[in-house]
Design a protein around this motif. Structure first.
Motif, PDB file in Angstrom:
ATOM      1  N   UNK A  45       3.260   7.799  -7.127  1.00 23.49           N
ATOM      2  CA  UNK A  45       3.605   7.072  -6.360  1.00 23.49           C
ATOM      3  C   UNK A  45       4.386   7.381  -5.225  1.00 23.49           C
ATOM      4  N   UNK A  49       3.829   7.363  -1.544  1.00 22.59           N
ATOM      5  CA  UNK A  49       4.983   7.937  -0.386  1.00 22.59           C
ATOM      6  C   UNK A  49       5.625   8.254   0.443  1.00 22.59           C
ATOM      7  N   UNK A  50       6.314   9.711  -0.096  1.00 23.49           N
ATOM      8  CA  UNK A  50       7.062  10.632   0.628  1.00 23.49           C
ATOM      9  C   UNK A  50       5.541  10.333   1.247  1.00 23.49           C
ATOM     10  N   UNK A  53       5.569   8.905   4.112  1.00 20.46           N
ATOM     11  CA  UNK A  53       7.138   8.581   5.611  1.00 20.46           C
ATOM     12  C   UNK A  53       6.867   9.876   5.873  1.00 20.46           C
ATOM     13  N   UNK A  56       5.477   9.972   9.095  1.00 17.39           N
ATOM     14  CA  UNK A  56       6.595   9.077   9.669  1.00 17.39           C
ATOM     15  C   UNK A  56       7.335  10.160  10.464  1.00 17.39           C
ATOM     16  N   UNK A  95       2.140   1.283  17.918  1.00 19.81           N
ATOM     17  CA  UNK A  95       3.667   1.650  17.015  1.00 19.81           C
ATOM     18  C   UNK A  95       3.478   0.475  16.235  1.00 19.81           C
ATOM     19  N   UNK A  96       2.391  -0.739  15.909  1.00 22.34           N
ATOM     20  CA  UNK A  96       2.962  -1.640  15.299  1.00 22.34           C
ATOM     21  C   UNK A  96       1.631  -1.107  14.649  1.00 22.34           C
ATOM     22  N   UNK A  99       1.869   1.904  11.934  1.00 24.57           N
ATOM     23  CA  UNK A  99       2.904   1.734  10.291  1.00 24.57           C
ATOM     24  C   UNK A  99       1.712   0.548  10.065  1.00 24.57           C
ATOM     25  N   UNK A 100       1.287  -0.185  10.436  1.00 25.85           N
ATOM     26  CA  UNK A 100       0.339  -1.576   8.866  1.00 25.85           C
ATOM     27  C   UNK A 100       0.182  -0.925   8.945  1.00 25.85           C
ATOM     28  N   UNK A 103       1.526   1.351   5.660  1.00 26.59           N
ATOM     29  CA  UNK A 103       2.216   0.241   4.718  1.00 26.59           C
ATOM     30  C   UNK A 103       1.259   0.287   4.182  1.00 26.59           C
ATOM     31  N   UNK A 106       0.458   3.059   1.531  1.00 28.88           N
ATOM     32  CA  UNK A 106       1.616   2.715   0.022  1.00 28.88           C
ATOM     33  C   UNK A 106       1.566   1.510  -0.652  1.00 28.88           C
ATOM     34  N   UNK A 107       1.081   0.429  -0.317  1.00 29.41           N
ATOM     35  CA  UNK A 107       1.211  -1.398  -0.966  1.00 29.41           C
ATOM     36  C   UNK A 107      -0.062  -0.976  -2.200  1.00 29.41           C
ATOM     37  N   UNK A 110       0.545   0.788  -4.914  1.00 32.37           N
ATOM     38  CA  UNK A 110       2.619  -0.043  -5.421  1.00 32.37           C
ATOM     39  C   UNK A 110       2.161  -0.688  -7.048  1.00 32.37           C
ATOM     40  N   UNK A 111       0.781  -1.874  -6.046  1.00 34.44           N
ATOM     41  CA  UNK A 111       0.747  -3.565  -6.689  1.00 34.44           C
ATOM     42  C   UNK A 111      -0.073  -2.772  -7.945  1.00 34.44           C
TER      43      UNK A 111
END
Ligand code: HEM
Ligand SMILES: [Cu+2]
Lengths: 352, 619
Positions: A45, A49-50, A53, A56, A95-96, A99-100, A103, A106-107, A110-111
């Protein structure tokens, strides 16, 4: 989408490689050299995420560099007034939305991993250890096995071991980075987590929740041995005779002193559940004294004479006993020969 | 202006002036000086921490003292340095940016400051009275309830009193911004700094009560034998964690949002462009403020709330990254196509962008709950929050000071010294904190008095300590800069930066009443609009007339002093009940002042039209 994800992963692995190449971390301590189920899942994980990121960050830095190079005030154009742009819908949507998407990438893991690491469905068939945190030492009570140890937690490799954890005083947190992430110990409720070591070894554990003066000295060890070795260890521990007579005369005297000075009042030897102080059944097999000091006779004697100076604020400093240095040496002799099992940290380190 | 007055009236009068002032500009000075001094104290504590960790098994300070240092460092920096410095800037700037003559409640403004100061003093009294607080700035129960001595009592009472000051200050700014805007200054024409001040004040209003409640329960547990957090009495320690973080997470946004506002104003001014995507920036700010209340449990992933709660809070936390990202890109595109002047203020803003991006990205990594089981309570988290708080808030304060210093004091800070400060501090900052990400993953938990040799943690800690000294040098150069500037630098005009917003349309420092005539605002960046249309200043919204101003008052100071005294009474009545007299005395003083204030009419005073005309002629 898939292709992108691969690239992010590659980036993450790249970052991780850089760390390993630069020699970061002690093998049996670092979260970056995982040896267990939880730590491997976490590192996965971390890498995902790294990777995202780093992507980004690179995008931001590229725009940033262009801006700083291209749009500095120029000589001869001091009076230039740039157009007062209000904004740009298309850009703002980009740029909205991007990123979503990032994420969500990653999400999802994560879950998934968060639920996986909290899976208690196998708890009933597995080895359960009741863990108690104390200022500033750890106690392990093997459920249904009549085995108690302190500071050293022996586990078999390749299977989940469930830890049911509670504190006797303030909050602590059980953390063995190379094996698994951490979980806090609370006074009111039991917290359960599992650890699984994939390789034999002696893994460093640390208290990760601020617990007072000697918080930084509350280390412990998880000793992962093969399942056969573990069975052997269990048998040896169950057959301990707490009153067994030591061989040497000094150690025998030490045993007597240990009784007379009410050391036994706090420190159990054998499977007694009393645990005002650490259980010393297999003290002779420990690799560290009080979690942090070298396990030498000198250190043990120093400890008995003045525990406060080695671990400030520990409760043995207030204990009511009175021994001379010579007596302390005899007690040390007695304690050092408490080696009920052939399965020791060495068995874990010398694989097979 | 204030120094000139002081010379005329003597030192005693100068002190009296500041003790009684209700002028937002002077209260800004008070916050600046007090916050600055606490910042130096907190910095000193940090240096001692880093000296202790310079090598393994070090015993430069004892374990107990180390715990006091780390607790007081965190508490001081958050509550006594960052918060008041933000209030300093808000006081200095917000009324000017909205074209107001003062804040809505000048008396409360002063009260807020004195409460903060006396609270901060109580907190630090522990050093001299047998031990400072030592349970961490988060004061988790039961460590905080069983910590012996009075250390944690100083934490509880100190924060309770200074927290009341902050709450009062927040309410005051909320009302000021809502009610006192000049004609034409609609919400969507407010400068971004004012916007962030508004949202931050709202967050204060909703977040600080959670801390107040938590501190009350803690106070009763420690001083009056209750057991809210005591498991053996049926209490629950996790409640404290919730209360603390319901306050604590919004608190970090309370700190960062005004810094965002500063950067928005600075970047726009020095690239000579309107802020890119103003509307999006405003919505991002409010969205961050709103989401800030939904994520507190990401500080408690290891508490054992279960996978469902952890996942929900993980996703909510990640969501905050979206408006934060929007802001970063809008700043970059404010610069894009502009004509960029790089001076000290701008350096801090430009240094902020990469630093904060790192802090934000590690924030998203932390939000991944299962990965946080590894990061939590390690140096990785220490690195994250210093990247956002130093790289964001402290950089923002430096930018703000360089940018608004001329407005506050009529002089521009020395540029050479400013650049030296930036480069040493910036280098030191990354040296100190970048490597801590790795230290954390390599197995170093936070709040460790020592680390053991042979665990590969030596190099990282050494590098980190070296960086800390560089940061200290940078901070010292800044202090030198302030002294040098106040002695040597020449006076500047009201508008040294070719500014865009209202504060630059009046003299530096502004007169007592700020605006002789209330300005008429005709759009975003009102001064810029007038300049572009070839006018010198802002069009007034009213004819010249008498100005009504509030009177100074010593009551806020005495009220706070009363609570200070009562605080000691509460702390020491545990040892000896006769200390209850101090409680009665202190509360008597405070309540007496409140009564006086309520029954005595204070209608303020007028500055007459004729005097204003005379002053105008002199200028
Ligand atoms: C993208 C935005 C951010 C995200 C996703 C984020 C996420 C997190 C998370 C998950 C933690 C808990 C880590 C742990 O204890 O294991 C954390 C800690 C922290 N964050 Fe952030 N954060 C963000 C921005 C900020 C900002 C802007 C600030 C302050 C200006 C801040 C200040 C802090 C502080 C002070 C802590 C640690 C407090 C403590 O335990 O002492 N963060 N952050
Ligand atoms: Cu947070």
């Amino acid at each position: 989408m898939k292709g992108w994800m691969g690239k992010f992963r590659a980036l993450g692995i790249f970052g991780f490689l850089m760390l390993v190449l630069s020699g970061c971390g002690k093998e049996n301590l670092s979260a970056l050299t995982p040896k267990g189920y939880g730590s491997k899942a976490a590192l996965n994980l971390i890498n995902i995420s790294l990777g995202v990121m780093i992507f980004v960050f690179i995008v931001v830095m590229v725009i940033y560099a262009i801006v700083i190079v291209r749009f500095r005030k120029k000589k001869g154009r001091e009076d230039y007034i740039p157009p007062q742009t209000e904004g740009n819908k298309a850009l703002e949507v980009i740029w909205t939305v991007i990123p979503i998407i990032l994420l969500v990438i990653i999400a999802i893991p994560t879950v998934a991993i968060t639920f996986d690491l909290a899976d208690e469905s196998a708890a009933d068939e597995s080895l359960n250890v009741n863990v108690t945190g104390n200022q500033f030492w750890w106690h392990f009570n093997y459920e249904g096995e009549e085995i108690q140890t302190s500071q050293d937690l022996y586990i078999p490799t390749g299977e989940k071991v469930y830890l049911n954890m509670k504190t006797s005083d303030v909050l602590h947190s059980f953390w063995v980075p190379a094996l698994s992430g951490k979980m806090d110990l609370h006074p009111e409720n039991e917290n359960t987590m599992y650890i699984q070591a994939d390789e034999e070894g002696v893994y460093d554990g640390k208290c990760a929740e601020f617990c007072g003066t000697s918080h930084s000295l509350m280390d412990f060890k998880v000793i992962a041995v093969s399942p056969e070795e573990f069975d052997q260890w269990v048998e040896d521990m169950q057959n301990v005779d707490p009153e067994a007579q030591p061989e040497t005369a000094d150690a025998q005297e030490g045993q007597q002193l240990f009784q007379d000075n009410s050391c036994i009042g706090c420190h159990a030897i054998g499977a007694s559940p009393a645990a005002t102080g650490p259980n010393l059944t297999n003290f002779g097999d420990r690799t560290t004294l009080a979690g942090v000091k070298e396990h030498t006779k000198d250190n043990i004697v120093d400890w008995i004479m003045d525990p406060e100076s080695m671990k400030p604020g520990n409760k043995m400093a207030d204990a009511n006993y009175d021994v001379s240095r010579e007596e302390a040496e005899k007690i040390a002799d007695y304690l050092l020969q408490l080696q009920p099992s052939d399965i020791t940290p060495e068995s874990a380190e010398t694989n097979e | 202006m204030s120094t000139a007055v002081a010379q005329k009236k003597g030192f005693g009068a100068f002190i009296w002036d500041y003790l009684t002032t209700v002028d937002h500009k002077k209260i800004a000075h008070l916050y600046l000086v007090a916050g600055g001094l606490f910042f130096l104290v907190g910095g000193l504590e940090a240096l001692l921490i880093r000296i202790q960790l310079i090598k393994p098994d070090n015993d430069f300070v004892s374990a107990g003292f180390y715990n006091e240092l780390l607790t007081m460092h965190g508490t001081t920096m958050i509550f006594l340095a960052a918060m008041p410095l933000i209030f300093a800037i808000m006081n200095a700037v917000v009324p000017l940016q909205i074209g107001a003559r003062d804040v809505a409640f000048p008396f409360l403004n002063s009260l807020g400051f004195w409460l903060f100061l006396f609270g901060g003093l109580i907190l630090n009294c522990g050093w001299f009275l047998g031990g400072a607080p030592d349970a961490g700035w988060t004061a988790y129960a039961p460590l905080s309830t069983v910590s012996p001595g009075h250390g944690v009592d100083f934490y509880v009472l100190g924060l309770q009193i200074s927290g009341a000051g902050t709450l009062i200050g927040g309410i005051n700014f909320l009302v000021t911004i809502i009610n006192m805007r000049a004609p034409g200054m609609t919400y969507m024409r407010m400068p971004l700094f004012t916007w962030t001040a508004l949202v931050t004040s709202t967050l204060i209003l909703f977040a600080f009560p959670a801390l107040t409640v938590g501190l009350f329960l803690l106070m009763f547990d420690r001083l009056f034998g209750s057991g809210f957090f005591n498991a053996s009495m049926g209490g629950n320690s996790v409640i404290w964690e919730h209360l603390f973080w319901i306050f604590g997470h919004p608190e970090v946004y309370i700190l960062i949002l005004p810094a965002f506002g500063v950067f928005s104003d600075v970047l726009s001014t020095f690239s000579k462009k309107r802020l890119f995507g103003y509307t999006a920036m405003v919505f991002a700010t409010t969205l961050i403020g709103f989401l800030g209340f939904m994520v507190w449990a990401h500080h408690m992933f290891a508490t054992g709330l279960g996978p469902a709660a952890n996942s929900i809070f993980a996703i909510a936390t990640m969501a905050i990254a979206v408006p934060t990202g929007i802001k970063i890109f809008n700043w970059l595109f404010t610069l894009w196509g502009g004509t960029i002047t790089i001076n000290s203020a701008m350096l801090w803003a430009l240094g902020f962008i990469p630093s904060f991006t790192i802090g934000g990205t590690t924030g998203v990594m932390l939000a991944a709950a299962a990965a946080d089981y590894q990061y939590h309570d390690t140096y990785f988290v220490v690195a994250h929050f210093h990247y956002v708080i130093v790289g964001g808030v402290v950089f923002g304060l430096f930018a703000a000071m360089h940018y608004w210093w001329p407005k506050m004091f009529g002089k521009v800070l020395n540029e050479t010294l400013g650049q030296i400060t930036f480069w040493t501090f910036f280098t030191g900052f990354h040296l100190t904190f970048f490597i801590q990400h790795f230290l954390g993953l390599m197995g170093m938990p936070r709040r460790y008095w020592t680390f053991l040799p042979g665990q590969h943690l030596e190099t990282g800690n050494l590098v980190s300590s070296i960086g800390a000294f560089l940061m200290a040098i940078g901070a010292i150069v800044f202090v030198i800069n302030v002294i040098y500037t106040s002695v040597k630098a020449p006076k500047v005009s009201g508008d040294p930066w070719d500014g865009r917003t209202l504060e630059w349309s009046i003299p530096s420092p502004p007169p007592h009443y700020n605006f002789k005539q209330t300005p008429l605002v005709r759009g975003l960046d009102p001064l810029w609009i007038e300049k572009m249309e070839g006018r010198k200043g802002i069009t007034p919204a009213e004819p010249l007339d008498d100005i009504h101003m509030p009177n100074p008052s010593i009551l806020p100071f005495i009220m706070s002093l009363g609570l200070f005294i009562a605080g000691f009474g509460f702390i020491y009545q545990v040892d000896n009940l006769s200390y209850l007299w101090l409680v009665i005395l202190g509360m008597g003083i405070t309540l007496g002042c409140m009564l006086t204030r309520s029954v005595k009419d204070d209608l303020g005073h007028h500055i007459h039209k004729e005097d204003l005309e005379k002053e105008g002629a002199e200028q």
